[in-house]
Design a protein around this motif. Structure first.
Motif, short mmCIF file in Angstrom:
data_model
loop_
_atom_site.label_atom_id
_atom_site.label_comp_id
_atom_site.label_asym_id
_atom_site.label_seq_id
_atom_site.Cartn_x
_atom_site.Cartn_y
_atom_site.Cartn_z
N ILE A 1 5.20 53.88 31.19
CA ILE A 1 4.82 54.73 32.32
C ILE A 1 3.32 54.99 32.24
N GLU A 2 2.62 54.80 33.36
CA GLU A 2 1.17 54.94 33.38
C GLU A 2 0.72 56.37 33.06
N GLN A 3 1.45 57.36 33.59
CA GLN A 3 1.04 58.75 33.41
C GLN A 3 2.09 59.50 32.59
N ARG A 4 1.64 60.20 31.56
CA ARG A 4 2.56 61.03 30.79
C ARG A 4 3.09 62.15 31.70
N PRO A 5 4.40 62.29 31.87
CA PRO A 5 4.92 63.27 32.83
C PRO A 5 4.86 64.70 32.28
N ASP A 6 4.66 65.63 33.21
CA ASP A 6 4.80 67.05 32.89
C ASP A 6 6.23 67.52 33.16
N VAL A 7 6.87 66.91 34.16
CA VAL A 7 8.24 67.24 34.54
C VAL A 7 9.00 65.93 34.73
N VAL A 8 10.20 65.86 34.17
CA VAL A 8 11.09 64.73 34.38
C VAL A 8 12.31 65.24 35.15
N VAL A 9 12.65 64.57 36.26
CA VAL A 9 13.82 64.92 37.06
C VAL A 9 14.78 63.74 37.03
N ALA A 10 15.97 63.96 36.50
CA ALA A 10 16.99 62.92 36.45
C ALA A 10 18.08 63.22 37.46
N VAL A 11 18.62 62.18 38.08
CA VAL A 11 19.70 62.33 39.06
C VAL A 11 20.91 61.55 38.54
N THR A 12 22.06 62.22 38.43
CA THR A 12 23.30 61.53 38.06
C THR A 12 24.23 61.47 39.25
N PRO A 13 24.94 60.32 39.36
CA PRO A 13 24.83 59.12 38.54
C PRO A 13 23.54 58.35 38.87
N ALA A 14 23.12 57.42 37.98
CA ALA A 14 23.82 56.88 36.82
C ALA A 14 23.57 57.74 35.58
N LEU A 15 24.56 57.73 34.72
CA LEU A 15 24.47 58.51 33.50
C LEU A 15 23.42 57.93 32.56
N GLY A 16 23.28 56.62 32.55
CA GLY A 16 22.26 55.99 31.73
C GLY A 16 20.87 56.47 32.07
N GLY A 17 20.60 56.71 33.35
CA GLY A 17 19.31 57.24 33.77
C GLY A 17 19.07 58.63 33.23
N ALA A 18 20.12 59.46 33.16
CA ALA A 18 19.96 60.81 32.64
C ALA A 18 19.67 60.79 31.14
N VAL A 19 20.32 59.89 30.42
CA VAL A 19 20.06 59.77 28.99
C VAL A 19 18.62 59.31 28.76
N ALA A 20 18.19 58.32 29.54
CA ALA A 20 16.81 57.84 29.42
C ALA A 20 15.82 58.95 29.73
N ALA A 21 16.11 59.74 30.77
CA ALA A 21 15.22 60.84 31.14
C ALA A 21 15.13 61.87 30.02
N ALA A 22 16.28 62.18 29.38
CA ALA A 22 16.27 63.13 28.27
C ALA A 22 15.42 62.62 27.12
N GLN A 23 15.52 61.32 26.84
CA GLN A 23 14.71 60.74 25.77
C GLN A 23 13.22 60.79 26.12
N MET A 24 12.88 60.46 27.36
CA MET A 24 11.48 60.46 27.78
C MET A 24 10.90 61.88 27.75
N ALA A 25 11.68 62.85 28.19
CA ALA A 25 11.19 64.23 28.16
C ALA A 25 10.97 64.69 26.73
N GLN A 26 11.85 64.31 25.82
CA GLN A 26 11.70 64.70 24.43
C GLN A 26 10.46 64.07 23.81
N ARG A 27 10.21 62.79 24.13
CA ARG A 27 9.07 62.09 23.56
C ARG A 27 7.74 62.64 24.06
N THR A 28 7.72 63.06 25.31
CA THR A 28 6.45 63.46 25.93
C THR A 28 6.25 64.96 25.97
N GLY A 29 7.27 65.74 25.63
CA GLY A 29 7.16 67.19 25.71
C GLY A 29 7.27 67.71 27.13
#
Length: 460
Positions: free
Chosen positions: A154-182
């Motif tokens: 991702i070009e820009q480190r996010p301040d806010v990550v918004v995940a939409v379910t489904p798909a559940l895989g996208g929500a898991v990825a979003a949780a991981q990205m939010a944790q990595r970037t704060g």
């Protein structure tokens, strides 16, 4: 986060196609007052425009609105494939693509208009698309999207990550990205996936429901806030250990405008017969919708009243099976997905709009078609479970919908014929539906709720 893409991507930037009446059109003045001013937002959801139905119009409208106030918005989404569960030929040989929404003003033409905001980038990621729905195939669908999300720079480190379910895989990825970037994490729950696995009739779904629940619990418990489109989802979130103080209601809004045509004019525009009592179902044709029930109701009506016509508008994994079941029925027509002009016309042309769900479907999801049905100002007949999310929402309309037991074609046919014999009641139901939509489903109210959700999350 490494700003460089992890694989070589095409250099050309494609214009993105957005649906009619995006949420951003509601509050054009928010750019200077948005809680996202100067911030970068990442939206993760597998469904996005140009998909015409389901969750895509809501995720697209939400991202478009966020782009008004944020410094930038990046969307990680899938390749267009819904509702027919076939990959759009334009994307068949792409692993990833990058599209930039270009500023074109406030005019939108169905799903053919261009996005109106600079700073909105759509990153489309390849994933497996199952032509037939089974638990194993669905797992492949989720896993391939998850892996592609996690390996996309991702070009820009996010301040806010918004995940939409489904798909559940996208929500898991979003949780991981939010944790990595704060970053702050918001999960918008359109469907409860563990419930869907056990209730929707997918082969093997019951066996994988427990594993799905574990993954869903993981994503939701890591969110700073969880937004649900129906209050009926709260009990399941509580069971996952999500405290009520982190749950917010974010109902869907109507993403179409009523056609403005009278019933005769709408039928003339579509080439539909004028004299028949017309019953219309729109949207996905899948296992959850159980449209074999509607086919058998049409068969009963054909024997009892030659003046009733059924129309199924849309596409989905069960379309061919339902067409085969309806073979020989002269009072039932199938029409493919319609564009942003003809779809509202199909609603205006109806005497009665139908929601049909598989018996056992309860609090797993809320049909996206409800907002369109109520906005159209036509009577609604819902063959749904009495305690499910759909029934709960329709009771709030104070008379716009008539409820009947699911999986009972005789009861559905009887209700159709009873409403045909009561045109005054149908008219009153339609007026009540439109009144409810105007008071509760407007884009202005939805934009305000989304802004409040973002502001609360960023200030926590």
């Amino acid at each position: 986060m490494d700003p460089r893409p992890t694989v070589q991507e095409p250099q050309a930037e494609l214009p993105v196609i957005l649906p009619k009446a995006p949420l951003s059109a509601a509050v054009p003045s928010q750019r200077h007052t948005s809680p996202l001013a100067g911030k970068h937002v990442l939206v993760v959801g597998i469904n996005y425009a140009p998909e015409p139905t389901g969750i895509a119009p809501y995720t697209t409208g939400m991202a478009d609105h966020l782009a008004i106030g944020a410094r930038s918005v990046t969307v990680l989404t899938g390749m267009p494939h819904y509702p027919n569960w076939q990959l759009d030929p334009q994307y068949r040989f792409r692993l990833r693509s990058r599209e930039v929404a270009r500023q074109t003003g406030d005019a939108f033409d169905g799903v053919a208009g261009l996005g109106q905001h600079d700073g909105l980038t759509i990153r489309r990621l390849r994933h497996y698309v199952p032509g037939r729905q089974t638990a194993l195939r669905r797992a492949g669908y989720e896993l391939t999207f998850l892996l592609n999300c996690l390996t996309t720079g991702i070009e820009q480190r996010p301040d806010v990550v918004v995940a939409v379910t489904p798909a559940l895989g996208g929500a898991v990825a979003a949780a991981q990205m939010a944790q990595r970037t704060g970053a702050k994490l918001i999960v918008v729950v359109q469907d409860l996936m563990a419930k869907a696995a056990s209730q929707s009739g997918i082969a093997g779904g019951g066996k994988v429901a427990q594993a799905t629940a574990a993954v869903e619990r993981y994503a939701l418990r890591r969110a700073d806030l969880v937004a649900v489109v129906s209050d009926s989802f709260r009990s399941q979130l509580h069971a996952y250990g999500v405290p009520d103080e982190r749950i917010r209601l974010l109902p869907n809004w109507t993403h179409i405008h009523a056609s403005g045509l009278s019933k005769p004019d709408a039928r003339a525009a579509l080439g539909w017969p004028q004299q028949q009592f017309t019953v219309v179902h729109t949207g996905n044709i899948g296992l959850k919708q159980d449209l074999g029930n509607l086919v058998e109701a049409a068969r009963i009506c054909a024997r009892r009243d030659a003046g009733v016509r059924f129309v199924i508008v849309g596409d989905g994994s069960q379309r061919e099976a339902i067409r085969a079941q309806a073979h020989g029925l002269e009072n039932l027509d199938f029409i493919g997905p319609l564009d942003g002009v003809r779809y509202p016309q199909s609603l205006a042309a109806a005497d009665l709009l139908v929601v049909n769900e598989r018996p056992g479907v309860g609090d797993m999801s809320l049909p996206s078609k409800l907002t369109s049905y109520l906005t159209a100002g036509r009577a609604v007949l819902a063959a749904v479970g009495p305690e499910g999310a759909t029934a709960t929402e329709l009771r709030r309309t104070n008379g716009a919908a008539h409820l009947v037991a699911p999986g009972d074609p005789a009861a559905l046919a009887a209700s159709v014929l009873a409403l045909r014999a009561a045109p005054g009641q149908c008219l009153e139901m339609g007026l009540l539906g439109r009144k409810y939509a105007e008071a509760n489903l407007g884009r202005e109210a939805a934009a305000a709720r989304l802004d409040a959700l973002i502001e609360e999350c960023t200030e926590r």
